[in-house]
Write a protein that holds these residues in place. Sequence first.
Motif, PDB file in Angstrom:
ATOM      1  N   ASN A   1      91.730  29.238 -31.910  1.00  0.00           N
ATOM      2  CA  ASN A   1      91.057  30.565 -32.248  1.00  0.00           C
ATOM      3  C   ASN A   1      90.302  30.429 -33.486  1.00  0.00           C
ATOM      4  OD1 ASN A   1      92.335  31.865 -30.200  1.00  0.00           O
ATOM      5  ND2 ASN A   1      94.146  32.443 -31.401  1.00  0.00           N
ATOM      6  N   LYS A   2      89.870  29.284 -34.121  1.00  0.00           N
ATOM      7  CA  LYS A   2      88.798  29.140 -34.711  1.00  0.00           C
ATOM      8  C   LYS A   2      87.440  28.819 -34.250  1.00  0.00           C
ATOM      9  CE  LYS A   2      91.498  27.014 -38.665  1.00  0.00           C
ATOM     10  NZ  LYS A   2      92.482  25.944 -38.296  1.00  0.00           N
ATOM     11  N   LYS A   3      87.527  28.307 -32.906  1.00  0.00           N
ATOM     12  CA  LYS A   3      86.362  28.150 -32.148  1.00  0.00           C
ATOM     13  C   LYS A   3      86.682  28.946 -30.866  1.00  0.00           C
ATOM     14  CE  LYS A   3      85.449  23.308 -33.609  1.00  0.00           C
ATOM     15  NZ  LYS A   3      85.047  21.932 -32.900  1.00  0.00           N
ATOM     16  N   ALA A   4      86.331  28.168 -29.539  1.00  0.00           N
ATOM     17  CA  ALA A   4      86.504  28.571 -28.077  1.00  0.00           C
ATOM     18  C   ALA A   4      87.110  27.676 -27.394  1.00  0.00           C
ATOM     19  CB  ALA A   4      85.494  29.276 -27.834  1.00  0.00           C
ATOM     20  N   ALA A   5      87.383  27.905 -26.139  1.00  0.00           N
ATOM     21  CA  ALA A   5      87.916  26.645 -25.286  1.00  0.00           C
ATOM     22  C   ALA A   5      87.685  27.263 -23.883  1.00  0.00           C
ATOM     23  CB  ALA A   5      89.574  26.598 -25.556  1.00  0.00           C
ATOM     24  N   VAL A   6      87.395  26.068 -23.171  1.00  0.00           N
ATOM     25  CA  VAL A   6      87.518  26.056 -21.553  1.00  0.00           C
ATOM     26  C   VAL A   6      88.666  25.370 -21.076  1.00  0.00           C
ATOM     27  CG1 VAL A   6      86.222  25.771 -19.667  1.00  0.00           C
ATOM     28  CG2 VAL A   6      84.827  26.597 -21.484  1.00  0.00           C
ATOM     29  N   ILE A   7      89.347  26.141 -20.623  1.00  0.00           N
ATOM     30  CA  ILE A   7      90.881  25.104 -20.065  1.00  0.00           C
ATOM     31  C   ILE A   7      90.724  25.097 -18.381  1.00  0.00           C
ATOM     32  CG2 ILE A   7      93.317  25.244 -20.101  1.00  0.00           C
ATOM     33  CD1 ILE A   7      93.073  26.469 -22.800  1.00  0.00           C
ATOM     34  N   ILE A   8      90.599  24.057 -18.204  1.00  0.00           N
ATOM     35  CA  ILE A   8      90.753  23.939 -16.442  1.00  0.00           C
ATOM     36  C   ILE A   8      92.140  23.638 -16.122  1.00  0.00           C
ATOM     37  CG2 ILE A   8      89.988  22.617 -14.516  1.00  0.00           C
ATOM     38  CD1 ILE A   8      87.309  21.951 -16.143  1.00  0.00           C
ATOM     39  N   MET A   9      92.876  24.365 -15.339  1.00  0.00           N
ATOM     40  CA  MET A   9      94.235  24.115 -14.783  1.00  0.00           C
ATOM     41  C   MET A   9      93.759  23.711 -13.280  1.00  0.00           C
ATOM     42  SD  MET A   9      96.091  27.179 -16.959  1.00  0.00           S
ATOM     43  CE  MET A   9      97.762  26.024 -16.955  1.00  0.00           C
ATOM     44  N   ASP A  10      93.764  22.445 -13.028  1.00  0.00           N
ATOM     45  CA  ASP A  10      93.601  22.264 -11.570  1.00  0.00           C
ATOM     46  C   ASP A  10      94.976  22.054 -10.859  1.00  0.00           C
ATOM     47  OD1 ASP A  10      92.360  21.033  -9.431  1.00  0.00           O
ATOM     48  OD2 ASP A  10      91.679  19.241 -10.551  1.00  0.00           O
ATOM     49  N   GLU A  11      94.866  22.018  -9.669  1.00  0.00           N
ATOM     50  CA  GLU A  11      96.266  22.420  -8.687  1.00  0.00           C
ATOM     51  C   GLU A  11      97.201  23.330  -9.469  1.00  0.00           C
ATOM     52  OE1 GLU A  11      96.034  20.233  -6.276  1.00  0.00           O
ATOM     53  OE2 GLU A  11      94.994  18.281  -6.794  1.00  0.00           O
ATOM     54  N   VAL A  12      96.587  24.564  -9.818  1.00  0.00           N
ATOM     55  CA  VAL A  12      97.278  25.512 -10.501  1.00  0.00           C
ATOM     56  C   VAL A  12      98.505  25.818  -9.786  1.00  0.00           C
ATOM     57  CG1 VAL A  12      95.925  27.187  -9.955  1.00  0.00           C
ATOM     58  CG2 VAL A  12      97.319  27.551 -12.290  1.00  0.00           C
ATOM     59  N   ASP A  13      98.460  25.772  -8.370  1.00  0.00           N
ATOM     60  CA  ASP A  13      99.753  26.444  -7.728  1.00  0.00           C
ATOM     61  C   ASP A  13     100.756  25.477  -7.910  1.00  0.00           C
ATOM     62  OD1 ASP A  13      99.231  24.464  -4.743  1.00  0.00           O
ATOM     63  OD2 ASP A  13      97.450  24.820  -6.149  1.00  0.00           O
ATOM     64  N   LYS A  14     100.904  24.245  -8.387  1.00  0.00           N
ATOM     65  CA  LYS A  14     101.798  23.337  -8.476  1.00  0.00           C
ATOM     66  C   LYS A  14     102.522  23.495  -9.716  1.00  0.00           C
ATOM     67  CE  LYS A  14     101.224  20.938  -4.613  1.00  0.00           C
ATOM     68  NZ  LYS A  14     100.355  22.078  -4.270  1.00  0.00           N
ATOM     69  N   LEU A  15     102.291  24.465 -10.396  1.00  0.00           N
ATOM     70  CA  LEU A  15     102.949  25.056 -11.701  1.00  0.00           C
ATOM     71  C   LEU A  15     104.153  25.652 -11.450  1.00  0.00           C
ATOM     72  CD1 LEU A  15     100.625  26.997 -14.184  1.00  0.00           C
ATOM     73  CD2 LEU A  15     101.750  24.661 -14.459  1.00  0.00           C
ATOM     74  N   LYS A  16     105.592  25.000 -12.127  1.00  0.00           N
ATOM     75  CA  LYS A  16     106.647  25.479 -11.912  1.00  0.00           C
ATOM     76  C   LYS A  16     106.881  26.725 -12.588  1.00  0.00           C
ATOM     77  CE  LYS A  16     109.295  21.411 -10.377  1.00  0.00           C
ATOM     78  NZ  LYS A  16     109.120  20.233 -10.865  1.00  0.00           N
ATOM     79  N   GLU A  17     106.136  26.927 -13.840  1.00  0.00           N
ATOM     80  CA  GLU A  17     106.483  28.362 -14.394  1.00  0.00           C
ATOM     81  C   GLU A  17     104.982  28.788 -14.787  1.00  0.00           C
ATOM     82  OE1 GLU A  17     109.669  25.877 -16.978  1.00  0.00           O
ATOM     83  OE2 GLU A  17     107.966  26.302 -17.674  1.00  0.00           O
ATOM     84  N   GLU A  18     104.666  30.044 -14.143  1.00  0.00           N
ATOM     85  CA  GLU A  18     103.525  30.770 -14.363  1.00  0.00           C
ATOM     86  C   GLU A  18     103.451  31.328 -15.546  1.00  0.00           C
ATOM     87  OE1 GLU A  18     103.899  33.700 -11.259  1.00  0.00           O
ATOM     88  OE2 GLU A  18     103.236  34.942 -13.093  1.00  0.00           O
ATOM     89  N   GLN A  19     104.411  31.368 -16.314  1.00  0.00           N
ATOM     90  CA  GLN A  19     104.527  32.057 -17.811  1.00  0.00           C
ATOM     91  C   GLN A  19     103.336  31.514 -18.638  1.00  0.00           C
ATOM     92  OE1 GLN A  19     106.052  34.529 -18.985  1.00  0.00           O
ATOM     93  NE2 GLN A  19     105.773  34.529 -21.280  1.00  0.00           N
ATOM     94  N   ILE A  20     102.961  30.250 -18.336  1.00  0.00           N
ATOM     95  CA  ILE A  20     102.157  29.471 -19.357  1.00  0.00           C
ATOM     96  C   ILE A  20     100.776  30.234 -19.335  1.00  0.00           C
ATOM     97  CG2 ILE A  20     101.830  27.655 -17.705  1.00  0.00           C
ATOM     98  CD1 ILE A  20     101.301  27.299 -21.440  1.00  0.00           C
ATOM     99  N   ILE A  21     100.337  30.595 -17.874  1.00  0.00           N
ATOM    100  CA  ILE A  21      99.145  31.206 -17.759  1.00  0.00           C
ATOM    101  C   ILE A  21      98.943  32.522 -18.599  1.00  0.00           C
ATOM    102  CG2 ILE A  21      97.266  32.270 -16.103  1.00  0.00           C
ATOM    103  CD1 ILE A  21      98.928  30.473 -13.844  1.00  0.00           C
ATOM    104  N   TYR A  22     100.037  33.135 -18.363  1.00  0.00           N
ATOM    105  CA  TYR A  22     100.092  34.417 -19.179  1.00  0.00           C
ATOM    106  C   TYR A  22      99.763  34.396 -20.627  1.00  0.00           C
ATOM    107  CZ  TYR A  22     102.135  38.652 -21.257  1.00  0.00           C
ATOM    108  OH  TYR A  22     102.631  39.948 -21.913  1.00  0.00           O
ATOM    109  N   GLN A  23     100.698  33.231 -21.163  1.00  0.00           N
ATOM    110  CA  GLN A  23     100.723  32.827 -22.580  1.00  0.00           C
ATOM    111  C   GLN A  23      99.372  32.529 -23.189  1.00  0.00           C
ATOM    112  OE1 GLN A  23     104.225  32.501 -23.621  1.00  0.00           O
ATOM    113  NE2 GLN A  23     103.209  33.280 -25.262  1.00  0.00           N
ATOM    114  N   LEU A  24      98.736  31.746 -22.533  1.00  0.00           N
ATOM    115  CA  LEU A  24      97.240  31.209 -22.807  1.00  0.00           C
ATOM    116  C   LEU A  24      96.274  32.578 -22.875  1.00  0.00           C
ATOM    117  CD1 LEU A  24      97.141  27.893 -20.876  1.00  0.00           C
ATOM    118  CD2 LEU A  24      97.503  28.073 -23.334  1.00  0.00           C
TER     119      LEU A  24
END
Length: 349
Positions: free
Chosen positions: A130-153
């Motif tokens: 939050n001091k800068k900015a970020a590009v976060i690539i989440m590859d093969e995102v359908d393989k996540l067991k918990e989608e909560q992390i997407i919400y959190q980010l």
Amino acid sequence: MGMFDNFLQHDETVFKEQLVLDYEYLPHILKFRENQQQYIANLLKPLFSSKMSSNILITGSPGIGKTACCRHILREMENFSDKIYGIYINCWKQDTSYKVLVDICHQLGYKWTANKKTNELMNEISKIVNKKAAVIIMDEVDKLKEEQIIYQLLEDLFRKSLILITNNKEFLATLDQRTKSRLIPEVIEFVPYSYKETYDILYERKKFAFYENVFPDDLFEHIAQKASDEKDIRIGLFLLKETGNATELRSSKKVSQEDIEKAISKVSSFQQTKTILDDEEKELLVMIKNNPGSSSSEIYTLYNQKFNKTDRTFRRKISTLKESDLINVTEERVNGTLMPYFFPKESNS
Ligand SMILES: Nc1ncnc2c1ncn2[C@@H]1O[C@H](COP(=O)(O)OP(=O)(O)OP(=O)(O)O)[C@@H](O)[C@H]1O
Ligand SMILES: [Mg+2]
């Protein structure tokens, strides 16, 4: 020419640089994806002037440059500016919230992850990003067991763009409404390369991978054709590598038609490894095979008894089986609502 000139000595090889045939190898120039790269770069532009940027969802079949394209953009972005953190996560490997966060911490240079809980890790990441900015690539995102992390980010990071990559066109529909309404991504669908494009991409790799005069152009065309038929560059790379191995096995310095045929005969076993189901998905497939034609709620009951998971996780796993072409889904109206019914595909039963 002497009788033995075409034979490889024991320490000789047909490969000048085998590394360029690795699937992870990232070429310096990514031809035929310039438009997609420019489009994504334009979407990310606001981050450079500390503004908000869009999130992006990239879909498309395997082996058509989705990962390569995004990693390329990260590389260019890092060379251009240090205002933005570039993070790449493979959600097949990092499939829980905790693992994703630890990976992000390490990529941000934050090392003190041991003994920290998920929310503590998220706090540390927010403080840095939050001091800068970020590009976060989440590859093969359908393989996540918990989608909560997407919400959190999405919730905790201010100036960021999440780039989600998946083979599953229906991925967005499997997300929870709260996540979906925060994500609202620009959707970019990658389409397979044409024959000419496939030929050019693979020809470039061949040129760097093999010594001159090893691989005749007329034989190479078979490989370009097969990769184009299968719409998958990775299959072309596999064929180049396997052909070279077959040539070396004959201790020859020149690729033959037989070497190509030998390599092509191995493609189907290579393709089977493309669909790697996780253990729950495998069990779910067995449940459907044992109960063909059962309704969604019947299969969910079995699944839930065994794994005690939410309906949403269940739907995501069903969606993976469907996308992997392992089951058919039909729908019938029962008491006014549509009920899905599952059938295993013949060839896989
Ligand atoms: N335009 C291109 N130029 C050069 N190489 C390419 C290009 N597109 C793809 N490739 C190469 O093809 C291989 C497969 O590409 P990539 O890994 O990006 O596929 P993908 O679309 O992410 O597939 P999957 O959905 O299976 O992950 C990689 O080795 C990549 O470097
Ligand atoms: Mg990929």
